[in-house]
Design an enzyme around this catalytic site. Structure first.
Site, PDB file in Angstrom:
ATOM      1  N   ARG A  83      94.680   6.540  50.184  1.00 58.02           N
ATOM      2  CA  ARG A  83      95.466   7.491  51.060  1.00 58.02           C
ATOM      3  C   ARG A  83      95.879   6.812  52.407  1.00 58.02           C
ATOM      4  O   ARG A  83      95.026   5.806  52.932  1.00 58.02           O
ATOM      5  CB  ARG A  83      94.238   8.538  51.807  1.00 58.02           C
ATOM      6  CG  ARG A  83      94.677   9.267  52.714  1.00 58.02           C
ATOM      7  CD  ARG A  83      93.747  10.646  53.090  1.00 58.02           C
ATOM      8  NE  ARG A  83      94.253  11.358  54.186  1.00 58.02           N
ATOM      9  CZ  ARG A  83      93.795  11.309  55.393  1.00 58.02           C
ATOM     10  NH1 ARG A  83      92.853  10.564  55.942  1.00 58.02           N
ATOM     11  NH2 ARG A  83      94.620  11.906  56.496  1.00 58.02           N
ATOM     12  N   HIS A 127      99.927  11.047  60.962  1.00 52.30           N
ATOM     13  CA  HIS A 127      98.572  10.637  61.200  1.00 52.30           C
ATOM     14  C   HIS A 127      98.872   9.989  62.718  1.00 52.30           C
ATOM     15  O   HIS A 127      98.668   8.744  63.166  1.00 52.30           O
ATOM     16  CB  HIS A 127      97.928   9.462  60.183  1.00 52.30           C
ATOM     17  CG  HIS A 127      96.395   9.302  60.340  1.00 52.30           C
ATOM     18  ND1 HIS A 127      95.658   9.420  59.491  1.00 52.30           N
ATOM     19  CD2 HIS A 127      95.503   8.993  61.541  1.00 52.30           C
ATOM     20  CE1 HIS A 127      94.341   9.042  59.802  1.00 52.30           C
ATOM     21  NE2 HIS A 127      94.545   8.909  61.123  1.00 52.30           N
ATOM     22  N   GLU A 172      94.098  15.767  60.970  1.00 50.26           N
ATOM     23  CA  GLU A 172      93.240  16.371  61.937  1.00 50.26           C
ATOM     24  C   GLU A 172      94.258  16.699  63.165  1.00 50.26           C
ATOM     25  O   GLU A 172      94.020  16.243  64.487  1.00 50.26           O
ATOM     26  CB  GLU A 172      92.659  14.958  62.483  1.00 50.26           C
ATOM     27  CG  GLU A 172      91.539  14.371  61.490  1.00 50.26           C
ATOM     28  CD  GLU A 172      90.571  13.688  62.126  1.00 50.26           C
ATOM     29  OE1 GLU A 172      90.573  12.966  63.064  1.00 50.26           O
ATOM     30  OE2 GLU A 172      89.768  12.942  61.279  1.00 50.26           O
ATOM     31  N   ASN A 297      87.966  15.705  56.658  1.00 49.53           N
ATOM     32  CA  ASN A 297      87.477  14.329  57.052  1.00 49.53           C
ATOM     33  C   ASN A 297      85.826  14.784  57.754  1.00 49.53           C
ATOM     34  O   ASN A 297      85.938  15.839  58.807  1.00 49.53           O
ATOM     35  CB  ASN A 297      88.379  13.810  58.189  1.00 49.53           C
ATOM     36  CG  ASN A 297      89.706  13.472  57.781  1.00 49.53           C
ATOM     37  OD1 ASN A 297      89.908  13.653  56.311  1.00 49.53           O
ATOM     38  ND2 ASN A 297      90.603  13.098  58.587  1.00 49.53           N
ATOM     39  N   TYR A 299      82.427  13.153  59.550  1.00 46.90           N
ATOM     40  CA  TYR A 299      81.840  11.967  60.017  1.00 46.90           C
ATOM     41  C   TYR A 299      80.329  12.337  60.525  1.00 46.90           C
ATOM     42  O   TYR A 299      79.351  11.468  60.415  1.00 46.90           O
ATOM     43  CB  TYR A 299      82.570  11.138  61.457  1.00 46.90           C
ATOM     44  CG  TYR A 299      83.765  10.779  60.834  1.00 46.90           C
ATOM     45  CD1 TYR A 299      83.745   9.378  60.197  1.00 46.90           C
ATOM     46  CD2 TYR A 299      85.042  11.241  60.492  1.00 46.90           C
ATOM     47  CE1 TYR A 299      84.907   8.765  59.969  1.00 46.90           C
ATOM     48  CE2 TYR A 299      86.069  10.581  60.234  1.00 46.90           C
ATOM     49  CZ  TYR A 299      85.899   9.255  59.971  1.00 46.90           C
ATOM     50  OH  TYR A 299      87.126   8.803  59.305  1.00 46.90           O
ATOM     51  N   GLU A 357      88.398  11.607  54.526  1.00 44.25           N
ATOM     52  CA  GLU A 357      87.459  10.515  55.134  1.00 44.25           C
ATOM     53  C   GLU A 357      86.379  10.807  55.520  1.00 44.25           C
ATOM     54  O   GLU A 357      85.952  11.954  55.677  1.00 44.25           O
ATOM     55  CB  GLU A 357      88.348  10.738  56.921  1.00 44.25           C
ATOM     56  CG  GLU A 357      89.737  10.007  56.712  1.00 44.25           C
ATOM     57  CD  GLU A 357      90.101   9.847  58.221  1.00 44.25           C
ATOM     58  OE1 GLU A 357      89.595   9.793  59.124  1.00 44.25           O
ATOM     59  OE2 GLU A 357      91.556  10.249  58.295  1.00 44.25           O
TER      60      GLU A 357
HETATM   61  C1  BGC Z   1      90.758   9.550  62.109  1.00 43.95           C
HETATM   62  C2  BGC Z   1      90.731   7.972  61.867  1.00 43.95           C
HETATM   63  C3  BGC Z   1      89.820   7.368  62.796  1.00 43.95           C
HETATM   64  C4  BGC Z   1      88.497   7.785  62.381  1.00 43.95           C
HETATM   65  C5  BGC Z   1      87.402   7.140  63.026  1.00 43.95           C
HETATM   66  C6  BGC Z   1      89.456  10.079  62.203  1.00 43.95           C
HETATM   67  O1  BGC Z   1      89.325  10.881  63.177  1.00 43.95           O
HETATM   68  O2  BGC Z   1      91.541  10.209  61.086  1.00 43.95           O
HETATM   69  O3  BGC Z   1      92.010   7.593  62.098  1.00 43.95           O
HETATM   70  O4  BGC Z   1      89.714   5.954  62.887  1.00 43.95           O
HETATM   71  O5  BGC Z   1      88.289   9.333  62.640  1.00 43.95           O
HETATM   72  O6  BGC Z   1      87.065   7.712  64.465  1.00 43.95           O
END
Ligand code: BGC
Length: 457
Positions: A83, A127, A172, A297, A299, A357
């Site tokens: 991607r 992006h 995002e 995405n 995290y 992501e």
């Molecule tokens: C984004 C990336 C970023 C990653 C880590 C995401 O919000 O799409 O570009 O590097 O998080 O912060």
């Protein structure tokens, strides 16, 4: 159920994509090469004090020049998908009007190289790197932005839709507006409460218009990528629960509700008050175009409490004792990925989803010696989150692929090169690539179609 105690992993579905992700400004370098125009990030990094250590994307990972060997590296890892995003101002230096053939050629060569290696390209159109010339015309605050975006999208569809089967409009939008228009930590660096909902709305209109355009001639699939951070109330107190609702609506529902349900969550009005405009109903017809997939995405999560001083949400995150935190201070919480994928399905229906992501910044050894460079925390992070993805599949969610963020250590926006997310280490002086153990352990998962997740990372 904690994903670390997950049952035995079976095989992931046939055709499941095993990918890694990057974005143009973070990895390419050579932002003005071969006739490209500047983007808002090219400008942002040139304002002293905005990016840590004065880092820029002028060289970054030099992916623009090294893409062939980078694709070979992807193949060596066994990735079946990549991607990446397109730099709008490489293709249209002024954002609209004249096409820069060399810019378009670059992406065509990259796509062809990927296909030769048996790697499926997933293209993100936006992006975060708006052409600077369009920012001069108001950027995402200008209602014409939807038309600009369609012209740009059309240029790519025409050239690459015979080979690219997965298109994402925006990456995002929440970060674009919260970071770029409300708090100012990201380009274009505005801090303006009143602009923020307008920028969000124009992003959504641009998304809808680009999807509608794709339906006119596109042959494959188009979707949107959002960041979802599940919110859990810190207590049963009504003010914590209400704060959690606001944070959830603002971050997780603000974009998907209009796309799928044709309206904003009602909390948006409470949050923005007099800054919340009355939107024409016809806009929602444009925004609510059927899409083929959602890219998620993921995290971290947020345990949320009422906080009267936290503007504008009056909500803040509560640190969790005993939890592991990454270098960006994000709690490691794999269960949140399962919760996210099931939540999207439960709220918006059985739409195909990709984890577009997922990853973690941890401090790596300062210099890369022998290969692989040892990054056990990151390897563990991927392992647990892949298990969490599998848990969602077992619960019936149609997850079609997973993309590690990121293929490379790269420019982490305003944090510069200080935070590393890669499964491949990049030495930013020599640009040498070194595989990390997280990359190798991911590679084993890919080869075994998931069975290696039954073993430790
Ligand atoms: C984004 C990336 C970023 C990653 C880590 C995401 O919000 O799409 O570009 O590097 O998080 O912060």
């Amino acid at each position: 159920m904690k994903s670390s105690k997950a049952p035995q992993q079976g095989r992931f579905p046939d055709g499941f994509l095993w990918g890694a992700a990057t974005s143009a400004y973070q990895v390419e370098g050579s932002p003005l090469a071969d006739g490209a125009g500047p983007s808002i990030w090219h400008r942002f990094v040139r304002t002293p004090g905005l990016v840590r250590n004065g880092d820029t994307g002028d060289v970054a990972c030099d992916h623009y020049r090294r893409f062939k060997s980078d694709v070979a590296l992807m193949k060596r890892l066994g990735l079946t998908a990549y991607r990446f995003s397109i730099s709008w101002s490489r293709v249209l230096p002024a954002g609209v009007g004249r096409v820069n053939p060399a810019g378009l050629d670059f992406y065509e060569r990259l796509v062809d190289e990927l296909l030769r290696a048996g790697i499926e390209p997933m293209v993100t159109l936006y992006h975060w790197d708006l052409p600077a010339a369009l920012d001069d015309r108001g950027g995402w605050l200008n209602p014409d932005a939807a038309d600009w975006f369609v012209e740009y999208a059309q240029t790519l569809y025409r050239r690459l839709d015979d080979r690219v089967r997965l298109w994402a409009t925006l990456n995002e939008p929440w970060v674009v507006t919260d970071g770029g228009y409300l708090h100012g930590a990201l380009a274009p660096g505005h801090r303006n409460f009143f602009e923020t909902p307008i920028a969000s709305h124009n992003l959504l209109r641009a998304h809808g218009a680009a999807v509608r355009e794709y339906r006119a001639g596109g042959r494959h699939q188009v979707g949107i990528v959002v960041n979802i951070e599940p919110k859990y109330p810190a207590s049963d107190a009504p003010e914590d629960i209400a704060a959690t609702r606001r944070a959830h609506a603002y971050m997780n529902e603000q974009y998907l509700d209009p796309v799928f349900l044709g309206r904003y969550p009602e909390e948006m009005q409470q949050i923005f008050g007099e800054a919340w405009p009355a939107w024409p109903a016809s806009d929602f017809e444009l925004i609510r175009q059927p899409i083929d997939f959602v890219g998620v995405n993921y995290y971290t999560r947020s345990v949320t409490r009422f906080d009267p001083d936290a503007w504008p949400l009056r909500a803040s995150r509560v640190r969790q004792n005993g939890a592991v935190y990454t270098e960006t201070d994000w709690e490691v919480y794999p269960q949140g990925l399962t919760d996210t994928l099931t939540w999207v399905r439960d709220r918006y229906g059985p739409i195909p989803q990709y984890v577009t992501e997922n990853g973690a910044s941890f401090a790596d050894p300062a210099t890369a010696g022998a290969e692989p460079l040892d990054d056990p925390d990151r390897a563990q992070y991927f392992h647990e989150h892949l298990r969490a993805t599998y848990a969602a599949i077992e619960q019936g969610v149609d997850v079609r692929g997973y993309f590690a963020w990121s293929l490379f250590d790269n420019l982490e926006w305003s944090l510069g090169f200080s935070k590393r997310f890669g499964i491949v280490h990049v030495d930013f002086k020599t640009l040498k690539r070194t595989l990390k153990s997280s990359g190798l352990s991911y590679s084993k998962v890919i080869q075994s179609h998931g069975a290696a997740l039954n073993e430790p990372a």
